[in-house]
Scaffold this motif. Structure first.
Motif, PDB file in Angstrom:
ATOM      1  N   HIS A 175      -0.646   2.477  -6.852  1.00 48.90           N
ATOM      2  CA  HIS A 175       0.487   3.134  -6.191  1.00 48.90           C
ATOM      3  C   HIS A 175       0.895   2.526  -4.868  1.00 48.90           C
ATOM      4  O   HIS A 175       1.932   2.862  -4.321  1.00 48.90           O
ATOM      5  CB  HIS A 175       0.147   4.620  -5.951  1.00 48.90           C
ATOM      6  CG  HIS A 175      -0.235   5.305  -7.208  1.00 48.90           C
ATOM      7  ND1 HIS A 175       0.694   5.804  -8.072  1.00 48.90           N
ATOM      8  CD2 HIS A 175      -1.436   5.495  -7.773  1.00 48.90           C
ATOM      9  CE1 HIS A 175       0.073   6.300  -9.125  1.00 48.90           C
ATOM     10  NE2 HIS A 175      -1.213   6.129  -8.956  1.00 48.90           N
ATOM     11  N   PHE A 176       0.008   1.665  -4.363  1.00 46.65           N
ATOM     12  CA  PHE A 176       0.262   1.137  -3.022  1.00 46.65           C
ATOM     13  C   PHE A 176       0.050  -0.364  -2.972  1.00 46.65           C
ATOM     14  O   PHE A 176      -0.710  -0.920  -3.757  1.00 46.65           O
ATOM     15  CB  PHE A 176      -0.698   1.777  -2.002  1.00 46.65           C
ATOM     16  CG  PHE A 176      -0.521   3.251  -1.840  1.00 46.65           C
ATOM     17  CD1 PHE A 176       0.455   3.749  -0.984  1.00 46.65           C
ATOM     18  CD2 PHE A 176      -1.318   4.135  -2.542  1.00 46.65           C
ATOM     19  CE1 PHE A 176       0.622   5.111  -0.834  1.00 46.65           C
ATOM     20  CE2 PHE A 176      -1.148   5.508  -2.389  1.00 46.65           C
ATOM     21  CZ  PHE A 176      -0.184   5.999  -1.532  1.00 46.65           C
ATOM     22  N   HIS A 177       0.699  -0.951  -2.015  1.00 45.39           N
ATOM     23  CA  HIS A 177       0.393  -2.332  -1.658  1.00 45.39           C
ATOM     24  C   HIS A 177      -0.716  -2.257  -0.606  1.00 45.39           C
ATOM     25  O   HIS A 177      -0.485  -1.788   0.510  1.00 45.39           O
ATOM     26  CB  HIS A 177       1.664  -2.994  -1.109  1.00 45.39           C
ATOM     27  CG  HIS A 177       1.426  -4.363  -0.568  1.00 45.39           C
ATOM     28  ND1 HIS A 177       2.319  -5.001   0.250  1.00 45.39           N
ATOM     29  CD2 HIS A 177       0.397  -5.216  -0.710  1.00 45.39           C
ATOM     30  CE1 HIS A 177       1.845  -6.187   0.582  1.00 45.39           C
ATOM     31  NE2 HIS A 177       0.671  -6.330   0.011  1.00 45.39           N
ATOM     32  N   LEU A 178      -1.895  -2.702  -1.007  1.00 43.22           N
ATOM     33  CA  LEU A 178      -3.057  -2.599  -0.109  1.00 43.22           C
ATOM     34  C   LEU A 178      -2.997  -3.644   1.007  1.00 43.22           C
ATOM     35  O   LEU A 178      -2.824  -4.826   0.721  1.00 43.22           O
ATOM     36  CB  LEU A 178      -4.327  -2.869  -0.912  1.00 43.22           C
ATOM     37  CG  LEU A 178      -5.236  -1.698  -1.205  1.00 43.22           C
ATOM     38  CD1 LEU A 178      -4.481  -0.639  -1.976  1.00 43.22           C
ATOM     39  CD2 LEU A 178      -6.447  -2.160  -1.989  1.00 43.22           C
ATOM     40  N   ILE A 179      -3.164  -3.185   2.202  1.00 42.11           N
ATOM     41  CA  ILE A 179      -3.170  -4.117   3.338  1.00 42.11           C
ATOM     42  C   ILE A 179      -4.445  -3.866   4.139  1.00 42.11           C
ATOM     43  O   ILE A 179      -4.677  -2.738   4.594  1.00 42.11           O
ATOM     44  CB  ILE A 179      -1.919  -3.901   4.223  1.00 42.11           C
ATOM     45  CG1 ILE A 179      -0.648  -4.159   3.392  1.00 42.11           C
ATOM     46  CG2 ILE A 179      -1.955  -4.802   5.456  1.00 42.11           C
ATOM     47  CD1 ILE A 179       0.625  -3.639   4.009  1.00 42.11           C
ATOM     48  N   THR A 180      -5.264  -4.869   4.246  1.00 45.64           N
ATOM     49  CA  THR A 180      -6.510  -4.681   4.993  1.00 45.64           C
ATOM     50  C   THR A 180      -6.232  -4.865   6.485  1.00 45.64           C
ATOM     51  O   THR A 180      -5.205  -5.436   6.875  1.00 45.64           O
ATOM     52  CB  THR A 180      -7.582  -5.704   4.562  1.00 45.64           C
ATOM     53  OG1 THR A 180      -7.084  -6.998   4.872  1.00 45.64           O
ATOM     54  CG2 THR A 180      -7.899  -5.615   3.092  1.00 45.64           C
ATOM     55  N   MET A 181      -7.171  -4.443   7.269  1.00 46.95           N
ATOM     56  CA  MET A 181      -7.031  -4.573   8.720  1.00 46.95           C
ATOM     57  C   MET A 181      -6.904  -6.044   9.095  1.00 46.95           C
ATOM     58  O   MET A 181      -6.123  -6.403   9.981  1.00 46.95           O
ATOM     59  CB  MET A 181      -8.258  -3.935   9.374  1.00 46.95           C
ATOM     60  CG  MET A 181      -8.054  -3.571  10.788  1.00 46.95           C
ATOM     61  SD  MET A 181      -6.612  -2.517  10.969  1.00 46.95           S
ATOM     62  CE  MET A 181      -6.887  -1.791  12.510  1.00 46.95           C
ATOM     63  N   LYS A 182      -7.667  -6.872   8.377  1.00 43.88           N
ATOM     64  CA  LYS A 182      -7.641  -8.316   8.663  1.00 43.88           C
ATOM     65  C   LYS A 182      -6.225  -8.853   8.420  1.00 43.88           C
ATOM     66  O   LYS A 182      -5.646  -9.535   9.267  1.00 43.88           O
ATOM     67  CB  LYS A 182      -8.656  -9.015   7.747  1.00 43.88           C
ATOM     68  CG  LYS A 182      -8.889 -10.453   8.020  1.00 43.88           C
ATOM     69  CD  LYS A 182     -10.151 -10.916   7.265  1.00 43.88           C
ATOM     70  CE  LYS A 182     -10.294 -12.429   7.341  1.00 43.88           C
ATOM     71  NZ  LYS A 182      -9.444 -13.137   6.384  1.00 43.88           N
ATOM     72  N   GLU A 183      -5.652  -8.491   7.263  1.00 43.60           N
ATOM     73  CA  GLU A 183      -4.292  -8.958   6.937  1.00 43.60           C
ATOM     74  C   GLU A 183      -3.284  -8.441   7.965  1.00 43.60           C
ATOM     75  O   GLU A 183      -2.373  -9.149   8.377  1.00 43.60           O
ATOM     76  CB  GLU A 183      -3.880  -8.456   5.544  1.00 43.60           C
ATOM     77  CG  GLU A 183      -4.550  -9.209   4.418  1.00 43.60           C
ATOM     78  CD  GLU A 183      -4.433  -8.480   3.087  1.00 43.60           C
ATOM     79  OE1 GLU A 183      -4.597  -9.150   2.066  1.00 43.60           O
ATOM     80  OE2 GLU A 183      -4.198  -7.255   3.058  1.00 43.60           O
ATOM     81  N   PHE A 184      -3.483  -7.198   8.339  1.00 38.78           N
ATOM     82  CA  PHE A 184      -2.579  -6.583   9.315  1.00 38.78           C
ATOM     83  C   PHE A 184      -2.633  -7.334  10.642  1.00 38.78           C
ATOM     84  O   PHE A 184      -1.598  -7.695  11.219  1.00 38.78           O
ATOM     85  CB  PHE A 184      -2.964  -5.115   9.490  1.00 38.78           C
ATOM     86  CG  PHE A 184      -2.291  -4.431  10.635  1.00 38.78           C
ATOM     87  CD1 PHE A 184      -0.909  -4.314  10.677  1.00 38.78           C
ATOM     88  CD2 PHE A 184      -3.032  -3.908  11.680  1.00 38.78           C
ATOM     89  CE1 PHE A 184      -0.275  -3.688  11.738  1.00 38.78           C
ATOM     90  CE2 PHE A 184      -2.427  -3.272  12.744  1.00 38.78           C
ATOM     91  CZ  PHE A 184      -1.040  -3.171  12.772  1.00 38.78           C
ATOM     92  N   LEU A 185      -3.846  -7.613  11.093  1.00 39.82           N
ATOM     93  CA  LEU A 185      -3.992  -8.269  12.392  1.00 39.82           C
ATOM     94  C   LEU A 185      -3.485  -9.714  12.365  1.00 39.82           C
ATOM     95  O   LEU A 185      -2.938 -10.211  13.337  1.00 39.82           O
ATOM     96  CB  LEU A 185      -5.449  -8.214  12.860  1.00 39.82           C
ATOM     97  CG  LEU A 185      -5.966  -6.801  13.177  1.00 39.82           C
ATOM     98  CD1 LEU A 185      -7.445  -6.816  13.497  1.00 39.82           C
ATOM     99  CD2 LEU A 185      -5.164  -6.169  14.317  1.00 39.82           C
ATOM    100  N   ASN A 191      -1.029 -10.854  10.528  1.00 38.02           N
ATOM    101  CA  ASN A 191       0.419 -10.945  10.366  1.00 38.02           C
ATOM    102  C   ASN A 191       1.059  -9.619  10.777  1.00 38.02           C
ATOM    103  O   ASN A 191       1.716  -8.941   9.991  1.00 38.02           O
ATOM    104  CB  ASN A 191       0.699 -11.254   8.887  1.00 38.02           C
ATOM    105  CG  ASN A 191       2.135 -11.630   8.665  1.00 38.02           C
ATOM    106  OD1 ASN A 191       2.940 -11.624   9.607  1.00 38.02           O
ATOM    107  ND2 ASN A 191       2.483 -11.930   7.427  1.00 38.02           N
ATOM    108  N   LYS A 192       0.807  -9.260  11.997  1.00 40.71           N
ATOM    109  CA  LYS A 192       1.152  -7.929  12.481  1.00 40.71           C
ATOM    110  C   LYS A 192       2.644  -7.623  12.353  1.00 40.71           C
ATOM    111  O   LYS A 192       3.024  -6.528  11.932  1.00 40.71           O
ATOM    112  CB  LYS A 192       0.733  -7.805  13.950  1.00 40.71           C
ATOM    113  CG  LYS A 192      -0.132  -6.597  14.197  1.00 40.71           C
ATOM    114  CD  LYS A 192      -0.627  -6.593  15.595  1.00 40.71           C
ATOM    115  CE  LYS A 192      -1.219  -5.239  15.906  1.00 40.71           C
ATOM    116  NZ  LYS A 192      -1.814  -5.156  17.200  1.00 40.71           N
TER     117      LYS A 192
END
Ligand SMILES: O=C(O)[C@H](O)CO
Length: 391
Positions: A94-104, A106-107
């Motif tokens: 149901h979601f596009h999973l975004i990890t903290m690492k990915e977030f940081l 490509n914020k």
């Protein structure tokens, strides 16, 4: 450690949510919150029925690209993708999973995509800085019932909703309560140690336990978990006392043979086993301290399956050392884990487990499913099964 071990046993199972169509959440799940508030038993029943009949639809059948789905930020909790593999499978439907690492990494791009944050059980917390960096965040889906790790007021000021999973946790936590009570009463941990020790000359009369059957159980906090503990205790012919902010309906009391104690002091004085099942709030912080422990019988056992900070741990150390109470059995402490030199760890009249009330294969999956249902309801503007509001 225990959690990841348990989870590695989990095989892919038919998923309750069919396709990655946001509107296709099963109606039974989408609506259980309302009815379950009154009858939590229903949920597991219905869960069984529907999951058994549901068709398995693997990720490869999914037509929608992950990027098209609403982004869920996963706060790192371990596993290869920052989230346990099997939870990732459920979430990815149901979601596009975004990890903290990915977030940081490509914020700029990621921050716009993130509409929800999935919090696994009661860790970690969410701070202002994170909230400020997520302009499209709508919901924090907590997997677990306790939300004392979240600053509800601050989150709500950002216009973000918080949800929890009271239905999925009730049975496993009540089972854990019984396990702790029985283990402490019958000195199971000591028994195990003796059985495997090289010294074969031991006498059971040197370490007698006490009986749970027909003893008096005092439940402090009679929400859905407390009530499920009472249901189980009834099978042991226990006399059940309870203390709660609100008295239960007469029919509910009669169904489990529970007697209401308006004053917690009365319950403490009469119980052989005192079970803490309250939420941690400013009102319940150190609810059990020196005075309360002093009211308990010297033969009584204190069991805590709520949150560690509900007990004044210094007072508990003293009460156990001086045998003011017989024993304690704690699934929760403050902090978790306790520092290795903490005096509670040096006592022999205590059992401590590492917050594993919901660490079962079934519960972890059901909590994730309940959290997903909540998050989707928020994103789709539907009634939210289990929303938590700031006080
Ligand atoms: O809050 C809860 O549901 C449990 O403590 C899970 O960690």
């Amino acid at each position: 450690m225990l959690r990841s071990k348990a989870f590695s046993l989990l095989k892919p199972i038919p998923l309750m949510f069919g396709q990655s169509n946001l509107a296709c959440i099963h109606p039974a799940i989408a609506s259980y919150g309302h009815r379950c508030h009154r009858s939590p038993v229903d949920y597991r029943q219905r869960y069984k029925t529907y999951s058994a009949g549901e068709q398995t639809i693997s990720a490869s059948h999914t037509k929608v690209m992950a990027e098209d789905l609403p982004g869920v930020l996963i706060l790192d909790i371990g596993g290869t993708h920052g989230v346990l593999e099997n939870l990732a499978v459920l979430l990815k439907k149901h979601f596009h999973l975004i990890t903290m690492k990915e977030f940081l990494e490509n914020k700029k791009e990621m921050s716009k995509k993130i509409q929800s944050v999935f919090v696994f059980e009661c860790r970690p917390t969410i701070d202002r800085e994170l909230l400020e960096s997520l302009p499209n965040l709508k919901v924090i889906g907590n997997s677990g019932v306790g939300v004392d790790h979240l600053d509800l007021k601050m989150i709500s000021n950002f216009g973000v909703k918080v949800t929890n999973t009271p239905h999925a946790v009730a049975d496993p936590t009540a089972d854990m309560a019984m396990a702790l009570m029985l283990a402490s009463a019958r000195r199971l941990v000591e028994g195990c140690q003796i059985a495997v020790s090289p010294d074969t000359k031991y006498f059971a009369v040197d370490w007698l336990g006490v009986e749970v059957t027909r003893a008096t159980l005092g439940i402090i906090g009679m929400g859905s978990i407390g009530y499920k503990v009472a249901q189980r205790a009834r099978a042991f012919n226990m006399k059940i006392l309870y203390h709660n902010r609100n008295r239960r309906r007469k029919e509910e009391e009669e169904a489990v043979g529970a007697h209401y104690c308006e004053k917690m002091e009365d319950l403490l004085q009469q119980s052989d086993f005192v079970m803490l099942v309250v939420n941690l709030t400013p009102e319940t912080h150190k609810l059990i301290g020196k005075k309360e422990l002093g009211l308990m019988k010297p033969t009584a056992t204190l069991i805590n399956i709520s949150r560690g900070a509900v007990i004044d741990q210094d007072a508990l150390v003293e009460a156990l050392q001086k045998k003011i109470i017989r024993a304690a059995a704690l699934d929760v402490t403050h902090p978790e884990p306790l520092p290795r030199d903490h005096p509670l760890l040096r006592l022999n009249n205590i059992i401590i487990t590492p917050h594993i009330g919901t660490a079962t294969v079934q519960a972890i999956r059901m909590m994730a499913e309940e959290a997903i249902a909540n998050m989707l309801a928020v994103l789709n503007g539907q009634p939210i099964p289990s929303e938590v509001f700031p006080k």
